[in-house]
Design an enzyme around this catalytic site. Structure first.
Site, PDB file in Angstrom:
ATOM      1  N   TYR A 142      41.717  44.050  29.724  1.00 11.78           N
ATOM      2  CA  TYR A 142      42.162  45.125  29.050  1.00 11.78           C
ATOM      3  C   TYR A 142      42.570  46.384  30.023  1.00 11.78           C
ATOM      4  O   TYR A 142      41.887  46.466  31.095  1.00 11.78           O
ATOM      5  CB  TYR A 142      40.959  45.518  28.129  1.00 11.78           C
ATOM      6  CG  TYR A 142      41.038  46.749  27.329  1.00 11.78           C
ATOM      7  CD1 TYR A 142      41.736  46.713  26.243  1.00 11.78           C
ATOM      8  CD2 TYR A 142      40.725  47.995  27.822  1.00 11.78           C
ATOM      9  CE1 TYR A 142      41.800  47.875  25.579  1.00 11.78           C
ATOM     10  CE2 TYR A 142      40.771  49.220  27.249  1.00 11.78           C
ATOM     11  CZ  TYR A 142      41.540  49.193  25.967  1.00 11.78           C
ATOM     12  OH  TYR A 142      41.717  50.409  25.279  1.00 11.78           O
ATOM     13  N   ASP A 237      43.935  46.629  38.705  1.00 15.15           N
ATOM     14  CA  ASP A 237      43.407  47.940  37.695  1.00 15.15           C
ATOM     15  C   ASP A 237      41.921  47.997  37.955  1.00 15.15           C
ATOM     16  O   ASP A 237      41.313  47.075  37.678  1.00 15.15           O
ATOM     17  CB  ASP A 237      43.802  47.546  36.259  1.00 15.15           C
ATOM     18  CG  ASP A 237      43.245  48.400  35.276  1.00 15.15           C
ATOM     19  OD1 ASP A 237      42.341  49.336  35.574  1.00 15.15           O
ATOM     20  OD2 ASP A 237      43.370  48.233  33.975  1.00 15.15           O
ATOM     21  N   LYS A 265      37.310  56.454  35.326  1.00 13.57           N
ATOM     22  CA  LYS A 265      36.160  56.465  34.997  1.00 13.57           C
ATOM     23  C   LYS A 265      35.084  57.029  36.192  1.00 13.57           C
ATOM     24  O   LYS A 265      35.305  58.446  36.054  1.00 13.57           O
ATOM     25  CB  LYS A 265      35.471  55.109  34.926  1.00 13.57           C
ATOM     26  CG  LYS A 265      36.281  54.275  33.736  1.00 13.57           C
ATOM     27  CD  LYS A 265      35.562  53.256  33.109  1.00 13.57           C
ATOM     28  CE  LYS A 265      36.200  52.455  32.247  1.00 13.57           C
ATOM     29  NZ  LYS A 265      35.782  52.725  30.687  1.00 13.57           N
TER      30      LYS A 265
END
Ligand code: HOZ
Length: 425
Positions: A142, A237, A265
């Site tokens: 994802y 990622d 994040k």
């Protein structure tokens, strides 16, 4: 739950599904979502005043726990000076320098307002740099909700049974090749057939959105070798893994240098921040230096930059990583023991301070094996924990995480709740 229920009912009248991000809606585990009122350290308090030991941590950013004094101080100080200027500030420079010092592969970098934006921009850049269109991603990976990445996507997309989102033009989806994670022969075959057309391979160096799945050596090494050979860009990622295992990225520990890296994040200290960066000659294509356009009014927002910088500063000085990993190891070992005692098919995957409980006999190494998990059992386990004040990800295909604020008392409370939850399964 009385207030949460009322808030959810009201929210459904104004927000689609009552939430701003699908996975929050508890569809995967049933019941109504808990509305949170406040967080302090490793704990959350819900709208009804009940407290929880938190293993979601806002899906990763709160590595120091909630409302860490140093982060609060830095954000408050920045806020008093004005919250957004739409002009460059010293804070962005300082955070960029800190990120580059920790992740030297990011010779040049740019801040965005979310991980999705960072990834979307990195792909555009990779396509511009290579003059190619195809992207390779992995099933269950994802990378946010950009069009070409909502293909066989993990996290909330899989949870809702929508790994391929409606509204993504078929022509876009066709530019994405999806391969099974950890499947080296499949990657070799894809490069044999399409190598010269692949602009980028994007991969979570430790998968966290099919649940936690570690890369099996030499999976990532093979990606590096093949991408180099065919002049394809390798994008790590690290939105979740950045600053989670080490002061740096997963790439720091693995000693693999990607061409581009995306972050989010933790690097935003709990504020909306994304970041992409990499080799200078590639990044120099980004406007205004080059022809790849990408922009954002709130990119590099000074309050967010200050919070990110304060977070990195605490992580650099205190290096809580070994302790968090050790506490996670204890949880994982105990959970496995509970499963064995009860005769349950239980797999607990973990990497440092991230873990996922799968209810299956199958060793979980990719999305296909992750999907063998009994998600109904996970839902019952989740609610057993929730009842007893432990907040786990409200979906199977996610990662539970520890913060530096988790204490041995929190651990005991968690294991006690888990033992009772598992006994009741
Ligand atoms: N899916 C993200 C991380 N697994 C969490 C963010 C969200 O979907 O709300």
């Amino acid at each position: 739950m009385r207030k949460s229920k009322a808030l959810f009912a009201a929210s459904k009248k104004v927000l689609p599904g009552g939430v701003d991000s699908p996975v929050r809606a508890f569809r995967a585990v049933g019941g109504d979502p808990v509305f949170m009122r406040s967080g302090a350290g490793a704990h959350l308090t819900d709208a009804d005043g009940k407290s929880y030991v938190d293993y979601v941590l806002s899906w990763g950013p709160m590595i120091l726990g909630h409302a860490h004094p140093a982060v609060v101080r830095a954000a408050e100080r920045a806020l008093r000076k004005g919250s957004s200027f739409g002009a460059p500030t010293e804070e962005e420079l300082r955070l960029a320098e800190a990120v580059r010092a920790a992740l030297p592969s990011m010779e040049r970098l740019r801040f965005t307002s979310s991980g999705t934006e960072a990834v979307m921009s990195a792909l555009r850049l990779a396509r511009a740099y290579t003059g190619r269109e195809l992207i390779v991603k992995f099933v269950g990976g994802y990378h946010g909700h950009a069009d070409s990445l909502l293909v066989a996507a993990g996290s909330g997309a899989t949870t809702l049974g929508r790994p391929d989102s409606a509204g993504v033009p078929a022509a876009w989806a066709k530019t994405t090749l999806c391969l099974p994670y950890n499947d080296i022969p499949a990657v070799r075959e894809a490069f044999r057939r399409h190598g010269r057309k692949i602009a980028a391979v994007i991969v979570e160096p430790v998968a966290a959105n099919m649940g936690v799945v570690a890369p099996e050596p030499p999976f990532l090494e093979t990606l590096r070798e093949l991408t180099k050979k065919s002049k394809t860009l390798l994008i790590f990622d690290e939105v979740i893994t950045g600053f989670r295992f080490f002061y740096g990225g997963a790439q720091t520990g693995m000693r693999i240098t990607p061409d581009l890296t995306t972050l989010g994040k933790i690097v935003g200290g709990g504020f909306p921040v994304g970041c992409y960066g990499g080799r200078r000659e590639v990044m120099d294509l980004v406007a205004p230096q080059g022809p790849v356009y990408q922009a954002g009014t709130l990119s590099g927002n000074p309050v967010a930059m200050a919070a990110g910088l304060a977070t990195l500063d605490v992580l650099r000085r205190e290096r809580p990583y070994a302790r968090m990993a050790e506490m996670t190891r204890v949880i994982v070992t105990e959970l496995r023991g509970m499963g064995r005692f009860k005769g349950l098919p239980l797999q607990v995957n973990h990497v440092a301070s991230m873990f996922t409980v799968f209810f299956t006999e199958t060793h979980v190494r990719d999305m296909a094996s992750a999907k063998t998990s009994d998600t109904k059992a996970y839902a019952r386990f989740f609610h057993g924990l929730l009842e007893r004040g432990v907040y786990f990800p409200p979906a199977q295909f996610e990662a539970a995480m520890l913060s530096s604020a988790h204490s041995t008392l929190d651990l005991e409370r968690t294991l006690d709740a888990a033992a009772r939850a598992i006994r009741r399964l």
